[in-house]
Write a protein that holds these residues in place. Structure first.
Motif, short mmCIF file in Angstrom:
data_model
loop_
_atom_site.label_atom_id
_atom_site.label_comp_id
_atom_site.label_asym_id
_atom_site.label_seq_id
_atom_site.Cartn_x
_atom_site.Cartn_y
_atom_site.Cartn_z
N GLU A 18 -7.85 -7.84 1.98
CA GLU A 18 -7.66 -6.70 1.46
C GLU A 18 -7.26 -6.98 0.01
O GLU A 18 -7.62 -5.86 -1.26
N GLU A 34 0.77 -1.27 0.11
CA GLU A 34 -0.43 0.06 -0.07
C GLU A 34 0.65 0.88 0.38
O GLU A 34 0.20 2.31 0.03
N THR A 47 -4.80 0.25 -4.20
CA THR A 47 -3.67 1.41 -3.49
C THR A 47 -2.61 0.50 -3.17
O THR A 47 -1.36 0.65 -2.56
N THR A 48 -2.91 -1.46 -3.96
CA THR A 48 -2.13 -2.29 -3.57
C THR A 48 -1.87 -2.78 -4.53
O THR A 48 -0.84 -3.78 -4.65
N HIS A 99 -8.28 -5.48 -7.93
CA HIS A 99 -9.05 -4.69 -7.19
C HIS A 99 -9.23 -3.80 -6.50
O HIS A 99 -9.54 -1.95 -6.96
N ASN A 100 -7.79 -3.54 -5.51
CA ASN A 100 -7.28 -2.05 -4.54
C ASN A 100 -6.67 -2.26 -5.08
O ASN A 100 -5.21 -1.60 -5.72
C1 NAG Z 1 -7.36 -1.55 0.40
O1 NAG Z 1 -6.13 -1.96 0.33
C2 NAG Z 1 -5.69 -1.08 1.01
C3 NAG Z 1 -4.16 -0.44 2.04
O2 NAG Z 1 -4.28 -2.07 2.81
C4 NAG Z 1 -6.68 -0.88 2.16
O3 NAG Z 1 -6.87 -0.28 3.91
C5 NAG Z 1 -8.31 -0.95 1.92
O4 NAG Z 1 -9.29 -0.89 3.40
C6 NAG Z 1 -8.67 -1.85 0.86
N1 NAG Z 1 -9.68 -1.48 0.57
C7 NAG Z 1 -10.17 -2.41 -0.19
C8 NAG Z 1 -11.85 -1.51 -0.80
O5 NAG Z 1 -10.28 -4.01 0.74
#
Ligand code: NAG
Ligand code: HEM
Ligand code: NAG
Ligand code: NAG
Ligand code: NAG
Ligand code: NAG
Ligand code: NAG
Ligand code: NAG
Ligand code: NAG
Ligand code: NAG
Ligand code: NAG
Length: 577
Positions: free
Chosen positions: A239, A199, A287-288, A284-285
């Protein structure tokens, strides 16, 4: 100039490919005994080879673990990741030891600061498994498997580096052969934090890799190499990837590419083709998606080159991963690259007989470099205690089926062992030997650099009256050594000592440290008419589970000199009845 082993022996690799490898079913997961031996055969046609002289305590054991992989006196470390999909923990699917050992090596290194010289591969990862940056069971399970190869001459840090090396060697079937140097030193406590996490943003990652000694292109390369095998587990990172209910994928792994068990460039190819598989690139995420950010850090140039050429990918990984495993704390001095030793003794023993003779036995392991004929002769020329040739008739060493050892993957050496045994009067004794190899038109006598292979007979473990015990209670084992040593009377030793590097468990890690301990042995018998006496004693220690590799050293001193007989493995002796 250093000529990589792989290139020098490509001939023998081709020869070997034609013969059928031993079947998996015949493999035994035990490691064979080994003493502390090695030597050189200089000047083969292929150019200068560093002059080894046997024994070398810094090299010999590591050379065995590295190259004696499959067959006679094999060490089972490489077996753990052969084939690439091997998994020792049968309780859970969706995981591979190879990916986990490789990731363990990276996470151990990833906290390094090359400017200050703190950190690097030092086994500190063992103390750091509860940190959020080291999620998952992989680290402890890796350490608990490879612990069996930690010893007084193979630090956990060296074994971690070897684990990573074997993983990519096995998963690339020998296309990525990382040159190995030994001598890493184990940390006795946790190091700083700093393993990159998915992240984090690109600047943070760029800074983290710079701290580890890798610039932007090297960061891209290293991450692409790392994410060529294995994947992201829903079990560890829900996540990032979904937890699935699948009996064949209990850890919920989503693979980095369609060849998660092949160390190849498909991770780069799939990235360049925008396919959606790599969870850290197209998950899908957003951020990561750290791989996405990293692979694009140079505008996508390097990852494209890695995608275009399998060979370029492998070459890039070989270079970067060698640097990764050689990143060590300031003050650690690594050995030269450990090459296969052409001719080396193993398991030398002497038994003193009541009739005034001594039975001398041992083995020589010969590197198969592709020039062997079926009628090779191996002759042992013993030198007496006072350094003279014992007789004009050398001892013939012989081989048979089952005395060969090969690698688990391509581009590794193979060896054949030859065993010998002979009896000489105790008044004659032995001090060294030369090894003559006659093969076709060649006739080479290997003198270990001139003086022969040393074979002292002043302080010798008597295998028939030495035994080892192993008892389990709760989570611990009690390890006993009952030892009997023949000591030459004319040395008039004042003291005869058994030294055991005692494994000591440390809180918070599976790794152990070794504490030198000594026990005085006492004279229990005169072997009348032989010039020898028996000294004996026993020693025990307890350790969690079976602990690391057990060895002992003998030491004696007196007016006529000091004698060491070091690094004998407990595993070379019978179990006490
Ligand atoms: C995406 O990853 C971030 C960092 O780990 C986390 O805080 C967030 O909840 C995640 N979003 C989803 C939709 O899982
Ligand atoms: C910014 C840098 C990096 C990040 C953020 C990162 C992140 C991750 C994550 C989140 C996983 C999933 C682990 C799991 O679910 O068990 C993973 C797996 C893995 N990583 Fe990295 N990584 C990075 C760099 C590297 C490097 C440089 C290497 C080695 C040279 C490496 C080797 C591996 C391997 C082999 C796996 C697969 C593990 C398995 O399948 O059990 N990683 N990485
Ligand atoms: C990184 O270092 C290598 C040499 O190791 C060099 O070829 C490359 O251009 C450097 N890349 C960057 C982005 O500085
Ligand atoms: C992948 O996606 C990028 C950005 O959307 C695009 O520029 C590129 O052409 C795509 N590559 C392929 C092979 O589709
Ligand atoms: C002495 O004993 C050893 C071991 O039992 C035997 O191998 C050897 O032949 C004997 N030598 C003589 C001269 O009796
Ligand atoms: C002793 O044996 C070696 C071969 O191991 C031979 O080269 C040497 O000439 C011999 N020395 C004598 C004095 O016979
Ligand atoms: C371990 O075994 C030895 C003898 O084999 C015994 O004397 C000792 O008491 C045992 N130690 C423990 C903790 O059980
Ligand atoms: C790994 O093992 C050590 C030593 O037993 C323990 O302290 C640590 O909590 C374990 N870590 C995990 C993640 O289970
Ligand atoms: C060896 O000699 C000593 C004294 O010289 C004697 O006490 C002992 O009984 C002898 N042992 C044997 C096995 O003959
Ligand atoms: C042999 O072992 C002893 C005791 O463990 C040690 O002090 C000595 O340095 C070792 N010598 C060699 C050459 O390894
Ligand atoms: C080991 O040696 C000890 C003390 O010397 C002795 O009591 C014990 O019986 C021996 N154990 C075995 C199995 O030989």
């Amino acid at each position: 100039m250093y000529v990589p082993y792989k290139m020098r022996y490509s001939l023998s690799t081709h020869v070997r490919k034609r013969s059928s490898p031993p079947t998996r079913a015949t493999m035994v997961r035990t490691s064979g005994p080994d003493t502390m031996l090695l030597l050189t055969l200089a000047a083969v046609a292929s150019g200068p080879v560093a002059a080894y002289s046997w024994p070398d305590p810094k090299i010999d054991l590591l050379e065995s673990i590295l190259y004696q992989q499959n067959g006679y006196r094999q060490y089972g470390l490489a077996f753990g990741v052969s084939p690439c999909t091997n998994m020792a923990n049968m309780q859970e699917t969706g995981r591979d030891d190879s990916a986990e050992w490789f990731r363990t090596a990276y996470h151990d290194m990833a906290t390094a600061d090359v400017q200050t010289g703190i950190g690097g591969i030092d086994a500190s990862i063992g103390f750091e498994t509860d940190r959020p940056e080291n999620k998952g069971k992989a680290f402890n399970e890796t350490l608990s498997f490879i612990l069996a190869f930690q010893s007084a001459r193979s630090s956990m840090a060296d074994v971690i580096a070897l684990g990573g090396l074997f993983s990519v060697g096995s998963c690339s079937n020998g296309e990525v052969i990382i040159p190995f140097r030994g001598g890493r030193i184990d940390a006795l406590e946790a190091g700083p934090t700093g393993v990159p996490q998915p992240e984090e943003d690109l600047d943070t990652h760029t800074a983290a890799f710079a701290r580890q000694g890798f610039n932007v292109s090297e960061m891209i390369g290293l991450v692409a190499c790392g994410h060529s095998i294995g994947g992201v587990h829903g079990e560890n990172f829900p996540e990032i990837v979904d937890v699935v209910d699948d009996i064949n994928n209990q850890a919920s792994r989503q693979d980095f590419d369609e060849t998660f068990d092949n160390f190849d460039n498909s991770v780069a190819k799939q990235f360049v083709a925008n396919t959606t598989q790599n969870p850290l690139a197209f998950g899908h995420n957003e951020t990561t998606r750290s791989d996405f950010r990293i692979f694009n850090a140079d505008g996508g140039e390097l990852i494209r080159k890695m995608a275009e050429s399998q060979q370029f990918f492998w070459d890039t990984c070989t270079t970067l991963l060698e640097r990764m495993i050689n990143t060590v704390p300031k003050g650690v001095k690594l050995t030269d690259v450990i090459e296969p030793i052409p001719v080396r003794p193993n398991n030398l023993f002497i038994t003193v007989n009541p009739n005034g003779t001594q039975t001398i036995s041992g083995e020589v392991r010969i590197l198969e470099d592709g020039v062997t004929s079926a009628n090779r002769q191996v002759l042992i020329h013993l030198k007496s205690r006072d350094g003279k040739n014992i007789s004009s008739n050398p001892v013939v060493a012989t081989t048979q089926n089952g005395l060969q050892v090969v690698g688990y993957y391509k581009n590794l050496p193979s060896f054949t062992s030859y065993t010998f045994t002979t009896t000489v009067p105790t008044t004659v004794g032995v001090s060294a030997f030369d090894v003559q190899l006659k093969d076709g038109n060649t006739d080479i006598t290997n003198t270990n650099g001139g003086g022969g292979f040393p074979f002292q007979d002043a302080l010798i473990t008597q295998a028939e009256s030495t035994c080892v015990g192993l008892e389990f209670f709760s989570t611990k084992s009690n390890n006993t050594l009952n030892i009997s040593v023949a000591v030459r009377d004319d040395m008039e030793f004042d003291t005869v000592q058994l030294w055991v590097p005692k494994p000591v468990n440390m809180i918070g890690t599976f790794s152990t440290r070794f504490e030198p301990t000594s026990t005085e042995l006492s004279k229990t018998e005169s072997l009348n008419g032989t010039g020898y006496s028996i000294y004996s004693g026993s020693y025990w220690f307890t350790v969690d589970s079976v602990g690391p590799m057990k060895t002992f050293d003998l030491f004696a001193s007196g007016p006529n000199g000091v004698v060491y007989n070091n690094f004998t493995r407990w595993a070379d002796f019978n179990v006490c009845q």
